[in-house]
Design a protein around this motif. Sequence first.
Motif, PDB file in Angstrom:
ATOM      1  N   THR A   1       0.845  -1.191   0.000  1.00  0.00           N
ATOM      2  CA  THR A   1       0.000   0.000   0.000  1.00  0.00           C
ATOM      3  C   THR A   1       0.880   1.240   0.000  1.00  0.00           C
ATOM      4  O   THR A   1       1.710   1.420   0.895  1.00  0.00           O
ATOM      5  N   GLY A   2       0.722   2.081  -1.010  1.00  0.00           N
ATOM      6  CA  GLY A   2       1.440   3.349  -1.084  1.00  0.00           C
ATOM      7  C   GLY A   2       0.543   4.463  -0.584  1.00  0.00           C
ATOM      8  O   GLY A   2      -0.548   4.672  -1.114  1.00  0.00           O
ATOM      9  N   ILE A   3       0.977   5.189   0.448  1.00  0.00           N
ATOM     10  CA  ILE A   3       0.160   6.216   1.093  1.00  0.00           C
ATOM     11  C   ILE A   3       0.740   7.590   0.764  1.00  0.00           C
ATOM     12  O   ILE A   3       1.855   7.925   1.188  1.00  0.00           O
ATOM     13  N   SER A   4       0.004   8.385   0.009  1.00  0.00           N
ATOM     14  CA  SER A   4       0.469   9.706  -0.397  1.00  0.00           C
ATOM     15  C   SER A   4       0.118  10.757   0.645  1.00  0.00           C
ATOM     16  O   SER A   4      -1.010  10.809   1.133  1.00  0.00           O
ATOM     17  N   PHE A   5       1.088  11.619   0.953  1.00  0.00           N
ATOM     18  CA  PHE A   5       0.865  12.778   1.816  1.00  0.00           C
ATOM     19  C   PHE A   5       0.927  14.019   0.927  1.00  0.00           C
ATOM     20  O   PHE A   5       1.981  14.314   0.354  1.00  0.00           O
ATOM     21  N   PRO A   6      -0.180  14.749   0.785  1.00  0.00           N
ATOM     22  CA  PRO A   6      -0.141  15.971  -0.030  1.00  0.00           C
ATOM     23  C   PRO A   6       0.980  16.885   0.431  1.00  0.00           C
ATOM     24  O   PRO A   6       1.186  17.069   1.642  1.00  0.00           O
ATOM     25  N   ARG A   7       1.694  17.484  -0.493  1.00  0.00           N
ATOM     26  CA  ARG A   7       2.853  18.290  -0.118  1.00  0.00           C
ATOM     27  C   ARG A   7       2.458  19.539   0.644  1.00  0.00           C
ATOM     28  O   ARG A   7       3.253  20.116   1.374  1.00  0.00           O
ATOM     29  N   ASP A   8       1.216  19.989   0.518  1.00  0.00           N
ATOM     30  CA  ASP A   8       0.746  21.173   1.227  1.00  0.00           C
ATOM     31  C   ASP A   8      -0.019  20.809   2.498  1.00  0.00           C
ATOM     32  O   ASP A   8      -0.768  21.620   3.034  1.00  0.00           O
ATOM     33  N   LEU A   9       0.180  19.584   2.986  1.00  0.00           N
ATOM     34  CA  LEU A   9      -0.467  19.138   4.215  1.00  0.00           C
ATOM     35  C   LEU A   9       0.184  19.822   5.415  1.00  0.00           C
ATOM     36  O   LEU A   9       1.392  19.719   5.628  1.00  0.00           O
ATOM     37  N   MET A  10      -0.612  20.522   6.216  1.00  0.00           N
ATOM     38  CA  MET A  10      -0.099  21.206   7.406  1.00  0.00           C
ATOM     39  C   MET A  10       0.000  20.208   8.565  1.00  0.00           C
ATOM     40  O   MET A  10      -0.986  19.541   8.910  1.00  0.00           O
ATOM     41  N   VAL A  11       1.200  20.103   9.153  1.00  0.00           N
ATOM     42  CA  VAL A  11       1.440  19.146  10.228  1.00  0.00           C
ATOM     43  C   VAL A  11       2.310  19.796  11.299  1.00  0.00           C
ATOM     44  O   VAL A  11       2.887  20.867  11.105  1.00  0.00           O
ATOM     45  N   ASP A  12       2.421  19.122  12.446  1.00  0.00           N
ATOM     46  CA  ASP A  12       3.331  19.556  13.516  1.00  0.00           C
ATOM     47  C   ASP A  12       4.691  18.918  13.269  1.00  0.00           C
ATOM     48  O   ASP A  12       4.835  17.688  13.302  1.00  0.00           O
ATOM     49  N   ILE A  13       5.681  19.756  13.004  1.00  0.00           N
ATOM     50  CA  ILE A  13       7.037  19.280  12.745  1.00  0.00           C
ATOM     51  C   ILE A  13       7.825  19.333  14.052  1.00  0.00           C
ATOM     52  O   ILE A  13       7.938  20.399  14.668  1.00  0.00           O
ATOM     53  N   PRO A  14       8.361  18.209  14.524  1.00  0.00           N
ATOM     54  CA  PRO A  14       9.086  18.196  15.800  1.00  0.00           C
ATOM     55  C   PRO A  14      10.439  18.897  15.681  1.00  0.00           C
ATOM     56  O   PRO A  14      10.885  19.256  14.594  1.00  0.00           O
ATOM     57  N   SER A  15      11.092  19.083  16.792  1.00  0.00           N
ATOM     58  CA  SER A  15      12.440  19.649  16.793  1.00  0.00           C
ATOM     59  C   SER A  15      13.378  18.715  16.029  1.00  0.00           C
ATOM     60  O   SER A  15      13.344  17.498  16.209  1.00  0.00           O
ATOM     61  N   CYS A  16      14.192  19.279  15.158  1.00  0.00           N
ATOM     62  CA  CYS A  16      15.101  18.477  14.325  1.00  0.00           C
ATOM     63  C   CYS A  16      16.498  19.084  14.329  1.00  0.00           C
ATOM     64  O   CYS A  16      16.671  20.286  14.566  1.00  0.00           O
ATOM     65  N   GLN A  17      17.470  18.235  14.049  1.00  0.00           N
ATOM     66  CA  GLN A  17      18.809  18.745  13.791  1.00  0.00           C
ATOM     67  C   GLN A  17      18.797  19.359  12.404  1.00  0.00           C
ATOM     68  O   GLN A  17      18.402  18.724  11.437  1.00  0.00           O
ATOM     69  N   THR A  18      19.215  20.605  12.311  1.00  0.00           N
ATOM     70  CA  THR A  18      19.172  21.305  11.035  1.00  0.00           C
ATOM     71  C   THR A  18      20.341  20.897  10.147  1.00  0.00           C
ATOM     72  O   THR A  18      21.295  20.257  10.590  1.00  0.00           O
ATOM     73  N   ARG A  19      20.259  21.323   8.911  1.00  0.00           N
ATOM     74  CA  ARG A  19      21.330  21.025   7.958  1.00  0.00           C
ATOM     75  C   ARG A  19      22.647  21.694   8.371  1.00  0.00           C
ATOM     76  O   ARG A  19      23.719  21.226   7.996  1.00  0.00           O
ATOM     77  N   GLU A  20      22.535  22.796   9.141  1.00  0.00           N
ATOM     78  CA  GLU A  20      23.738  23.515   9.570  1.00  0.00           C
ATOM     79  C   GLU A  20      24.302  22.964  10.873  1.00  0.00           C
ATOM     80  O   GLU A  20      25.324  23.455  11.373  1.00  0.00           O
ATOM     81  N   GLY A  21      23.623  21.964  11.466  1.00  0.00           N
ATOM     82  CA  GLY A  21      24.109  21.367  12.694  1.00  0.00           C
ATOM     83  C   GLY A  21      23.452  21.890  13.947  1.00  0.00           C
ATOM     84  O   GLY A  21      23.755  21.421  15.054  1.00  0.00           O
ATOM     85  N   GLY A  22      22.535  22.858  13.814  1.00  0.00           N
ATOM     86  CA  GLY A  22      21.832  23.372  14.966  1.00  0.00           C
ATOM     87  C   GLY A  22      20.588  22.558  15.278  1.00  0.00           C
ATOM     88  O   GLY A  22      20.423  21.432  14.806  1.00  0.00           O
ATOM     89  N   THR A  23      19.688  23.124  16.067  1.00  0.00           N
ATOM     90  CA  THR A  23      18.447  22.453  16.440  1.00  0.00           C
ATOM     91  C   THR A  23      17.277  23.385  16.164  1.00  0.00           C
ATOM     92  O   THR A  23      17.265  24.535  16.637  1.00  0.00           O
ATOM     93  N   SER A  24      16.310  22.903  15.422  1.00  0.00           N
ATOM     94  CA  SER A  24      15.134  23.718  15.099  1.00  0.00           C
ATOM     95  C   SER A  24      14.093  23.595  16.208  1.00  0.00           C
ATOM     96  O   SER A  24      14.058  22.600  16.936  1.00  0.00           O
TER      97      SER A  24
END
Length: 474
Positions: free
Chosen positions: A126-149
Motif C-alpha cells: 500500500t502506497g500512502i500519499s501525503f499531499p505536499r501542502d499538508l499542514m502538520v506539527d514538525i518536531p524539533s530536528c537537527q538542522t542542515r547547519e548542525g543546529g536544532t530547530s
Amino acid sequence: MNSPLYLDYADDAKTPEPETLENKGVSKGWKALGWVSVAMSGVLVLGSISAYGYARYLDGRITRFEAPEGVAAPPKLNEAVNILLLGSDSRQGKDNEKYGKSLAGEVPRADATILMHFSPGGGAVTGISFPRDLMVDIPSCQTREGGTSAPQRGMINSAFSIGGATCTWKTVQTITNIHIDHVAVVDFAGFKGVVDAIGGVQICLPNDVNDKDSKLNLKKGKHNVKGETALAYVRARHGLGDGSDLSRVKRQQQFLGSVAKKALSQGVLGNPVKLNAMLRSVTKTVEVDEDFTLEAMVDLGTKLKDVKLNKIRFVTVPYAPYAPDPNRVALAQPDANTFFSQIANDNEIEDMNKKETVPASEVQVKVLNGSGIEGAAARTGEALTAKEFQVLSVGNPKEMPAETQILYGEGAEAAANTLAKQVSGVKPVPSQKVAAGTVHLVLGPGWTGLVTKTKLPKKLDGEIKAGDNICAQT
C-alpha cells in the motif's frame, strides 16, 4: 474531507533563466515524483539483483545517512516493512544542475512524500500519499547547519528543508505513530534514463491534450511515454482532469501503478539488459538510511517477488481543508488516526473517504432510459420505489449516454451518494442541467439492473491498483 482543492505550487512560478526542462514546463516537483515511482519499483525488484555478480557494485553506488535521533520510534507491531520514499528537488551535482543551475545553491525540498507499507509475507503493498501542502506539527530536528530547530507548524514538505530526510522521517513517525523501518530519497537526474530503460510507461488520455505549458501534445487513448513526454504527462495542468490538486494526485498514483506494472513485468525482470539499466539508474540516484543494507533489500525483494499487481494499491491520507488557509490542507480527524492505526496493525483498511449519504426516503430521483432496453426505466423506478426512494418520474433522456450515469443538482450530493450504493460502478457527477435537490439516474448501454447485494466489496474510495486498466477511469 479530501475535497478536490486546487493547491497552487509556489515553485511552479517561472523564472528568467536559460531554457531547460524546468522552464519548458516540466515541474521539479513532478520530476521528483517520477523518481519516487521509479524507486518504489526498484525496491520491489531488488531481490532479483542477487542473480548478478555485481550486486555489491550496485550496493556501493547507494549513498547512506544516519537514522534520526531525539524521538523514540513507535513500536514495531508486526513483521510489516514501512519505507518512506521522498522525492528531492536538489540541483546539486552535474546531473541535477542542468534542470535549473541557478537553483543549485537553494535548500532542497521534498516534493513527494509516500509511505510504502509492505504487509508481512509480501502479500500486499500500500502506497500512502501525503499531499505536499499538508499542514502538520514538525518536531524539533537537527538542522542542515548542525543546529536544532524549534517545534513548529508547517507544510510537510518543509521538514525536508529544515533537516533533510531524517527530519521528515521524525515528522511522519510523529503524526502517524507508524514505525518506519527505512527511508529512501531520490532525485530526478536519471528519470529519463530509467523510464527509457524499462521501455517506457503506458498512460491513457481521456481526450486530446495540447498543453502549451507542459508541452504535452498527445491524442486521446493509450500511449507508451518516455523521457520528457512522461514528465510532461505528470506535470500537465490543463486538459487533464479538473485542474485540482486531487486530480493530479490521482494521476500521480496511476503513474506509480503503471511504472510498477512495467517494472515488475517479465519484459523487465526477464530481460537482463533492461533490469540492469533500471537498477543502475536507481542506485545511482537513491539515498537510504544506513540500516537499509543490501541484505535487507534482497530480503524484501525476495518476499515481494510473487506479489500480485492487484495487491499493489495507492491511497491518499484522509485530509480536509485547512481553516486558516484555503490553499492548504490538514489531516481529517479522527479518520486519519483510525487509518494510521489500521496501517500500523496491518489490519484490513476501512474506507476513510466514505461519502455522506441520506436515507433513501429523502432521495428524489428521475429515471431516464438510455439503455435501449424497452421498459428498463419503469422497472428500475419500481425497484427504487420498493427501496423507499422517491421516484419523481421515468422517461427518456434528450441525449443517449455512452454509459450509465448518476447526475445530481445543487445540494443533492448526499442523495446521489445514497443512490450510487444501488448502482454498481457508477460515480455521481454534478450537473447544472439537473434541478436543485434532485438526482437523475440515466441508464446506459449494458444496463443490468440495480445491485442485489446489501454490502459492497471492501474497497477504498478512489484507490488505484497497479493491475487496473489504465483507461477504465478516463
